[in-house]
Design a protein around this motif. Structure first.
Motif, mmCIF file in Angstrom:
data_model
loop_
_atom_site.group_PDB
_atom_site.id
_atom_site.type_symbol
_atom_site.label_atom_id
_atom_site.label_comp_id
_atom_site.label_asym_id
_atom_site.label_seq_id
_atom_site.Cartn_x
_atom_site.Cartn_y
_atom_site.Cartn_z
ATOM 1 N N VAL A 330 0.846 -1.187 0.000
ATOM 2 C CA VAL A 330 0.000 0.000 0.000
ATOM 3 C C VAL A 330 0.882 1.238 0.000
ATOM 4 C CG1 VAL A 330 -1.939 -1.117 1.169
ATOM 5 C CG2 VAL A 330 -0.161 -0.007 2.520
ATOM 6 N N ALA A 331 0.379 2.278 -0.641
ATOM 7 C CA ALA A 331 1.067 3.570 -0.635
ATOM 8 C C ALA A 331 0.253 4.544 0.196
ATOM 9 C CB ALA A 331 1.228 4.099 -2.062
ATOM 10 N N LEU A 332 0.932 5.453 0.864
ATOM 11 C CA LEU A 332 0.226 6.474 1.622
ATOM 12 C C LEU A 332 -0.413 7.452 0.652
ATOM 13 C CD1 LEU A 332 2.110 5.337 3.915
ATOM 14 C CD2 LEU A 332 1.985 7.630 4.887
ATOM 15 N N SER A 333 -1.688 7.699 0.840
ATOM 16 C CA SER A 333 -2.379 8.637 -0.029
ATOM 17 C C SER A 333 -2.060 10.060 0.402
ATOM 18 C CB SER A 333 -3.890 8.412 0.028
ATOM 19 O OG SER A 333 -4.371 8.671 1.328
ATOM 20 N N SER A 336 -3.048 11.582 3.954
ATOM 21 C CA SER A 336 -3.174 10.521 4.933
ATOM 22 C C SER A 336 -2.874 11.038 6.335
ATOM 23 C CB SER A 336 -2.207 9.371 4.595
ATOM 24 O OG SER A 336 -2.171 8.419 5.642
ATOM 25 N N ARG A 337 -3.624 10.549 7.306
ATOM 26 C CA ARG A 337 -3.410 10.955 8.695
ATOM 27 C C ARG A 337 -2.109 10.401 9.260
ATOM 28 N NH1 ARG A 337 -9.111 8.794 10.709
ATOM 29 N NH2 ARG A 337 -8.485 7.268 9.141
ATOM 30 N N SER A 338 -1.506 9.450 8.561
ATOM 31 C CA SER A 338 -0.260 8.859 9.040
ATOM 32 C C SER A 338 0.975 9.629 8.585
ATOM 33 C CB SER A 338 -0.155 7.406 8.553
ATOM 34 O OG SER A 338 -1.202 6.616 9.081
ATOM 35 N N LEU A 339 0.808 10.610 7.718
ATOM 36 C CA LEU A 339 1.953 11.378 7.224
ATOM 37 C C LEU A 339 2.589 12.162 8.369
ATOM 38 C CD1 LEU A 339 0.565 12.792 3.851
ATOM 39 C CD2 LEU A 339 2.271 11.001 4.140
ATOM 40 N N GLY A 340 3.915 12.145 8.404
ATOM 41 C CA GLY A 340 4.634 12.930 9.393
ATOM 42 C C GLY A 340 4.860 12.238 10.718
ATOM 43 N N LEU A 373 11.127 5.433 11.309
ATOM 44 C CA LEU A 373 11.021 6.258 10.116
ATOM 45 C C LEU A 373 9.697 7.023 10.105
ATOM 46 C CD1 LEU A 373 12.354 3.854 7.339
ATOM 47 C CD2 LEU A 373 13.486 5.880 8.252
ATOM 48 N N ARG A 374 9.763 8.307 9.782
ATOM 49 C CA ARG A 374 8.548 9.115 9.668
ATOM 50 C C ARG A 374 8.008 8.981 8.247
ATOM 51 N NH1 ARG A 374 7.178 11.768 13.937
ATOM 52 N NH2 ARG A 374 8.708 12.064 15.603
ATOM 53 N N LEU A 375 6.730 8.721 8.148
ATOM 54 C CA LEU A 375 6.117 8.408 6.868
ATOM 55 C C LEU A 375 5.943 9.658 6.023
ATOM 56 C CD1 LEU A 375 3.474 5.898 8.246
ATOM 57 C CD2 LEU A 375 5.541 5.345 6.966
ATOM 58 N N GLU A 376 6.160 9.498 4.715
ATOM 59 C CA GLU A 376 6.072 10.602 3.769
ATOM 60 C C GLU A 376 5.171 10.212 2.606
ATOM 61 O OE1 GLU A 376 10.002 11.450 2.466
ATOM 62 O OE2 GLU A 376 10.749 11.990 4.469
ATOM 63 N N THR A 377 4.649 11.221 1.913
ATOM 64 C CA THR A 377 3.852 10.962 0.719
ATOM 65 C C THR A 377 4.687 10.209 -0.312
ATOM 66 O OG1 THR A 377 2.606 12.997 1.051
ATOM 67 C CG2 THR A 377 2.474 11.995 -1.115
ATOM 68 N N GLY A 378 4.126 9.160 -0.886
ATOM 69 C CA GLY A 378 4.835 8.354 -1.865
ATOM 70 C C GLY A 378 5.485 7.120 -1.280
ATOM 71 N N PRO A 397 -9.362 5.562 3.388
ATOM 72 C CA PRO A 397 -8.925 6.687 2.540
ATOM 73 C C PRO A 397 -7.488 7.128 2.774
ATOM 74 C CG PRO A 397 -10.416 7.438 4.271
ATOM 75 C CD PRO A 397 -10.448 5.942 4.303
ATOM 76 N N ASP A 398 -6.857 6.635 3.861
ATOM 77 C CA ASP A 398 -5.470 7.020 4.135
ATOM 78 C C ASP A 398 -4.475 6.281 3.257
ATOM 79 O OD1 ASP A 398 -6.216 8.777 6.061
ATOM 80 O OD2 ASP A 398 -5.843 7.451 7.751
ATOM 81 N N PHE A 399 -4.923 5.237 2.561
ATOM 82 C CA PHE A 399 -3.995 4.396 1.820
ATOM 83 C C PHE A 399 -4.503 4.132 0.407
ATOM 84 C CE2 PHE A 399 -3.661 3.353 6.299
ATOM 85 C CZ PHE A 399 -2.307 3.533 6.518
ATOM 86 N N LEU A 400 -3.558 3.902 -0.477
ATOM 87 C CA LEU A 400 -3.857 3.519 -1.853
ATOM 88 C C LEU A 400 -3.390 2.084 -2.069
ATOM 89 C CD1 LEU A 400 -4.489 3.997 -4.883
ATOM 90 C CD2 LEU A 400 -2.141 4.786 -5.115
ATOM 91 N N VAL A 401 -4.298 1.242 -2.481
ATOM 92 C CA VAL A 401 -3.956 -0.148 -2.749
ATOM 93 C C VAL A 401 -3.066 -0.218 -3.979
ATOM 94 C CG1 VAL A 401 -4.847 -2.408 -3.379
ATOM 95 C CG2 VAL A 401 -6.097 -0.979 -1.751
ATOM 96 N N VAL A 402 -1.899 -0.810 -3.829
ATOM 97 C CA VAL A 402 -1.016 -1.034 -4.967
ATOM 98 C C VAL A 402 -1.176 -2.453 -5.486
ATOM 99 C CG1 VAL A 402 1.381 -1.103 -5.729
ATOM 100 C CG2 VAL A 402 0.629 0.665 -4.142
ATOM 101 N N ASN A 403 -1.279 -3.403 -4.555
ATOM 102 C CA ASN A 403 -1.282 -4.786 -5.012
ATOM 103 C C ASN A 403 -1.814 -5.737 -3.961
ATOM 104 O OD1 ASN A 403 -0.690 -6.737 -6.971
ATOM 105 N ND2 ASN A 403 1.182 -7.276 -5.899
ATOM 106 N N ARG A 404 -2.559 -6.756 -4.439
ATOM 107 C CA ARG A 404 -2.938 -7.940 -3.681
ATOM 108 C C ARG A 404 -3.912 -7.700 -2.545
ATOM 109 N NH1 ARG A 404 -0.223 -12.795 -4.229
ATOM 110 N NH2 ARG A 404 -0.704 -13.313 -2.076
ATOM 111 N N LEU A 405 -4.394 -6.512 -2.356
ATOM 112 C CA LEU A 405 -5.390 -6.310 -1.323
ATOM 113 C C LEU A 405 -6.781 -6.468 -1.920
ATOM 114 C CD1 LEU A 405 -4.017 -3.258 0.650
ATOM 115 C CD2 LEU A 405 -3.519 -5.657 0.923
#
Length: 610
Positions: A330-333, A336-340, A373-378, A397-405
């Motif tokens: 998954v990629a952070l959208s 996302s509330r998890s950024l930073g 590690l602090r999470l960043e966009t991308g 909505p905080d995440f973008l499915v890339v694969n297999r989900l």
């Protein structure tokens, strides 16, 4: 004073050290504290019809997604039977361009991205050949209607604030189609050849798709690695990973303690982690000990599938050890509330029921442990968890499915209701029966009332960071007008003098070039709020109609092709596709120049400078 505040805000926008919405809110506060605008003027942006419309369009887009309308459109790509790179590029751009005309750009890219990966797998076309056209196509497609992208609405709002007739729903169509056709032909002729082939974050079963993940593993009791050196272990050959750093607990049996500082023996390569452990960079003769935590980089597929062949184990959270664990990426959208925050602070096991196994980041090698590690966009995360948790994460909505989900649930029974509501909203706004903000609000209520958008999910569809940024920046145009500081007129007169007396075309060229330059390093919405009042003042100073200048600003603000930070859609494909910064310069630079020329030719023809 105002120009100093503007310059400081621009520096912060470009540095990305502070979130864009916080910079905008800080600028708004400074404008009110310095008395440049009063309290009523300062908070007027939060009641602006343009801001209300943007909020409503986020929710309407969410209704189209939830009812499966957009997914069915994406399915047409697979059903088309096209297999070549150019043919797929054409279909992807046409589809995302059409979707972006009536829904949020990020939503269109998010919906189509899993389909793009499926297409690439079935056709053998490298997925990175399609991701940049996907992002750029969404930006170009949003230029065709008033609701296609926030810059269009904000340019219209700037006209209305200056006392002119605002743009209507399809006033953008002639220029938008011309610019989109320009970009479409560019990719078919040369752009597709410039898009590089990179190794993306792909299928975990595909060993080529997971390179450059940073992950962490433990040397367990009884491991054959205990007592062996890194040179003897040959982990790159056996498991496809390289050891970046060794983290070791202090051990009294080895006469190690924080006061003895054993990590100092490793010189500048060792450090105390402050949590009862120390770490160091390994050398070929470095010996592994039981309980060592190894920071690894490489392809973790062999490590995951065979659990390191008894050599290494990946730590798992409590309750995550059943045999029906699935792996997903998954990629952070954007937004996302998890950024930073760090991976540890995000607490994925407790909040989402999954364990973060690895992290993939473009641009640099991190020296911290994964949890720190602090999470960043991308960022792309490799996660593992039960199918129910992965399915839930897939429609968060905080995440973008890339694969297999698992795909998020769709209520296909209401798709025709969602289409009818969206069509009625567009027609009501286009006909002028009601203001577009009123039509959009009615559409939202209809979506909720019909069940196309559950009330509990409605507000989650909105990127509130964008909303607050736009609302906080809108009073800037008030601060720049003649009744306050006159900054817009002063800057406009300076630019007109540089352009030469009476040269409206050169003045428009300068406006377009300035906007394209700014939108590479700051939000396109913020760019329009800043430049549109100046462009309108320039038109008035030259004695020409301002509509063409406002239209040129809106188009140029969506020309965020040269850097990945220019737009959230670029950041999304930048991280997922493992592109390099220069890839956007190489592909987006010529396209930006082409858009500039097309805009300069088409806009004065559609909007004569009388």
């Amino acid at each position: 004073m105002l120009l100093a505040l503007l310059l400081g805000a621009l520096v912060l926008f470009a540095s990305e050290k502070v979130r864009a919405d916080l910079v905008a809110l800080g600028l708004l506060l400074a404008l009110m504290l310095t008395g440049i605008v009063n309290t009523t003027e300062g908070f007027s942006g939060f009641a602006s019809p343009a801001v209300i419309t943007v909020v409503c369009m986020f929710i309407l887009s969410g209704g189209l997604v939830r009812t499966g309308v957009a997914d069915e459109m994406a399915g047409w790509v697979i059903a088309s039977g096209v297999r070549g790179t150019l043919g797929l590029t054409a279909i992807v751009m046409l589809l995302v361009g059409t979707m972006s005309s009536f829904m949020n750009n990020i939503a269109a890219v998010t919906i189509l991205m899993p389909t793009i990966f499926a297409i690439a797998q079935r056709t053998g076309v490298p997925v990175t050949k399609l991701l940049i056209p996907l992002s750029f196509g969404s930006l170009l497609g949003g230029l065709s209607t008033l609701v296609g992208t926030p810059p269009n609405l904000l340019a219209s709002e700037a006209l209305m604030r200056a006392g002119y007739q605002p743009f209507r729903m399809f006033d953008f169509l002639p220029t938008g189609l011309a610019v989109f056709l320009c970009g479409f032909i560019y990719f078919l002729v040369i752009g597709s050849r410039l898009v590089p082939v990179r190794t993306p974050a792909g299928n975990p079963d595909d060993s080529a798709g997971m390179r450059h993940y940073v992950t962490e593993a433990i040397v367990p009791r009884g491991s054959a690695l205990v007592g062996r050196s890194q040179e003897q272990a040959r982990l790159r050959e056996t498991l496809g990973v390289a050891v970046l750093r060794i983290h070791r607990q202090y051990d009294a049996t080895r006469n190690e303690s924080p006061t003895d500082r054993p990590w100092l023996r490793y010189g500048r390569y060792g450090r105390d982690e402050g949590d009862g452990s120390y770490s160091f960079l390994p050398w070929p003769e470095a010996v592994f000990l039981e309980g060592d935590h190894l920071q690894l980089e490489g392809d973790p597929s062999a490590l995951l599938q065979k659990q390191g062949r008894g050599l290494l184990e990946i730590p798992e959270a409590e309750g995550q050890r059943d045999e029906r664990q699935l792996i997903g990426e998954v990629a952070l959208s954007p937004g996302s509330r998890s950024l930073g925050i760090s991976v540890a602070e995000a607490d994925f096991p407790a909040r989402y029921g999954v364990t973060v196994l690895g992290l993939r980041r473009n641009g640099r090698q991190e020296d911290e442990r994964i949890n720190q590690l602090r999470l960043e966009t991308g960022d792309v995360l490799l996660v593992r968890g039960p199918s129910s948790a992965l399915a839930e994460l897939g429609h968060n909505p905080d995440f973008l499915v890339v694969n297999r989900l698992d795909r998020s649930p769709r209520d296909h029974r209401r798709r025709w209701a969602a289409i009818a509501i969206m069509a009625a909203t567009v027609l009501a706004a286009a006909s002028g029966v009601v203001h577009i903000s009123v039509a959009a609000l009615a559409g939202v209520l209809a979506m909720v009332g019909s069940g196309c958008m559950p009330m509990r999910d409605m507000y989650a569809q909105v990127d509130w960071r964008v909303i607050f940024m736009i609302a906080a920046l809108m009073p800037l145009s008030v601060a720049m007008d003649a009744e306050h500081t006159g900054a817009a007129q002063w800057i406009a007169e300076a630019l007109v003098s540089l352009a030469g007396s009476g040269s409206a075309y050169i003045a428009m060229l300068m406006v377009i070039a300035l906007t394209i330059a700014l939108t590479q390093v700051m939000s396109n919405a913020a760019c329009v709020v800043l430049v549109a009042p100046i462009a309108i003042q320039m038109a008035e100073g030259l004695g020409v109609a301002p509509q063409g200048f406002a239209m040129a600003v809106a188009i140029a603000a969506s020309t965020a092709f040269i850097t990945p930070v220019g737009h959230q859609a670029n950041m999304l494909v930048y991280g997922v596709g493992n592109y390099r910064f220069n890839d956007f310069v190489k592909v987006g630079g010529p396209l930006s120049l082409l858009v500039l020329i097309t805009t300069l030719l088409v806009v004065p023809w559609v909007w004569p400078m009388r």
